[in-house]
Design a protein around this motif. Sequence first.
Motif, PDB file in Angstrom:
ATOM      1  N   SER A  89      33.316  78.341  25.337  1.00  0.00           N
ATOM      2  CA  SER A  89      33.308  77.140  24.512  1.00  0.00           C
ATOM      3  C   SER A  89      33.055  77.496  23.044  1.00  0.00           C
ATOM      4  CB  SER A  89      32.219  76.185  24.992  1.00  0.00           C
ATOM      5  OG  SER A  89      31.965  75.182  24.034  1.00  0.00           O
ATOM      6  N   ASP A  90      34.017  77.175  22.188  1.00  0.00           N
ATOM      7  CA  ASP A  90      33.831  77.403  20.748  1.00  0.00           C
ATOM      8  C   ASP A  90      32.697  76.544  20.196  1.00  0.00           C
ATOM      9  OD1 ASP A  90      35.852  79.314  20.491  1.00  0.00           O
ATOM     10  OD2 ASP A  90      37.364  77.849  19.892  1.00  0.00           O
ATOM     11  N   HIS A  91      32.565  75.323  20.697  1.00  0.00           N
ATOM     12  CA  HIS A  91      31.496  74.444  20.227  1.00  0.00           C
ATOM     13  C   HIS A  91      30.126  75.058  20.511  1.00  0.00           C
ATOM     14  CE1 HIS A  91      34.735  71.482  20.095  1.00  0.00           C
ATOM     15  NE2 HIS A  91      33.926  70.652  19.458  1.00  0.00           N
ATOM     16  N   ALA A  92      29.944  75.560  21.723  1.00  0.00           N
ATOM     17  CA  ALA A  92      28.669  76.180  22.076  1.00  0.00           C
ATOM     18  C   ALA A  92      28.448  77.457  21.268  1.00  0.00           C
ATOM     19  CB  ALA A  92      28.612  76.479  23.574  1.00  0.00           C
ATOM     20  N   THR A  93      29.493  78.242  21.099  1.00  0.00           N
ATOM     21  CA  THR A  93      29.371  79.471  20.316  1.00  0.00           C
ATOM     22  C   THR A  93      28.912  79.168  18.900  1.00  0.00           C
ATOM     23  OG1 THR A  93      31.079  80.592  21.602  1.00  0.00           O
ATOM     24  CG2 THR A  93      30.635  81.470  19.403  1.00  0.00           C
ATOM     25  N   ALA A  94      29.583  78.244  18.252  1.00  0.00           N
ATOM     26  CA  ALA A  94      29.270  77.918  16.854  1.00  0.00           C
ATOM     27  C   ALA A  94      27.843  77.407  16.698  1.00  0.00           C
ATOM     28  CB  ALA A  94      30.267  76.880  16.339  1.00  0.00           C
ATOM     29  N   LEU A 140      27.678  78.102  28.688  1.00  0.00           N
ATOM     30  CA  LEU A 140      26.711  79.203  28.753  1.00  0.00           C
ATOM     31  C   LEU A 140      27.313  80.476  28.157  1.00  0.00           C
ATOM     32  CD1 LEU A 140      25.135  78.683  32.304  1.00  0.00           C
ATOM     33  CD2 LEU A 140      24.109  78.188  30.063  1.00  0.00           C
ATOM     34  N   GLY A 141      28.589  80.736  28.457  1.00  0.00           N
ATOM     35  CA  GLY A 141      29.273  81.890  27.855  1.00  0.00           C
ATOM     36  C   GLY A 141      29.378  81.755  26.353  1.00  0.00           C
TER      37      GLY A 141
END
Length: 185
Positions: A106-111, A154-155
């Motif tokens: 997930s780009d949202h979670a990463t950011a 989580l990733g």
Amino acid sequence: MQLYDLDAAATRTINSLAGASAAIDFMMVWVSAIGVPLLVLAVAGQWWRGSGRTRSRHVLVAAGLSFLVGLTINQIVLLFVHRMRPYDAGVTHLLIARSADPSFPSDHATATFAIAAAFLLHGMRRLGLWFLAAAVLVAISRVYIGTHYVSDVLGGAMTGIVAAMLVRPLYREGTRVDQLIIGIL
């Protein structure tokens, strides 16, 4: 029970709450849509904050670099991993428009986790914890609205944290590059 089954069950459980309350659905769609831009604005808005300006600016740049490094890592991961979205696999029902790109990570979670981790790793605990709370809410919203599996967020969170951990030793406070960048404006 296999890992996928556990992931799908956790995803289904969170997504099953969608549709029960129009107000919560609206809030989760809103958080998902503008959570990342709001966090970026919150970071940028700290640039002109009064006390400890040099230290704060270093952390703000580190957060921005962590954000960019995390999203770059995601692009590399996407060269090798092409995970189907949970709504395409019949695991979730979707509250927003379909996405064209793969689900993991997930780009949202990463950011959002990159920003939070950068603040926490640089000792700005109070702001870091606020950003962490926002990151968790954004990550949950992505599962709630049906666009990601739990393991996708989580990733993404792990990618963001790893990015901040990579930036921490590479972008050091007080170096010429740091002084040049924080001297802007």
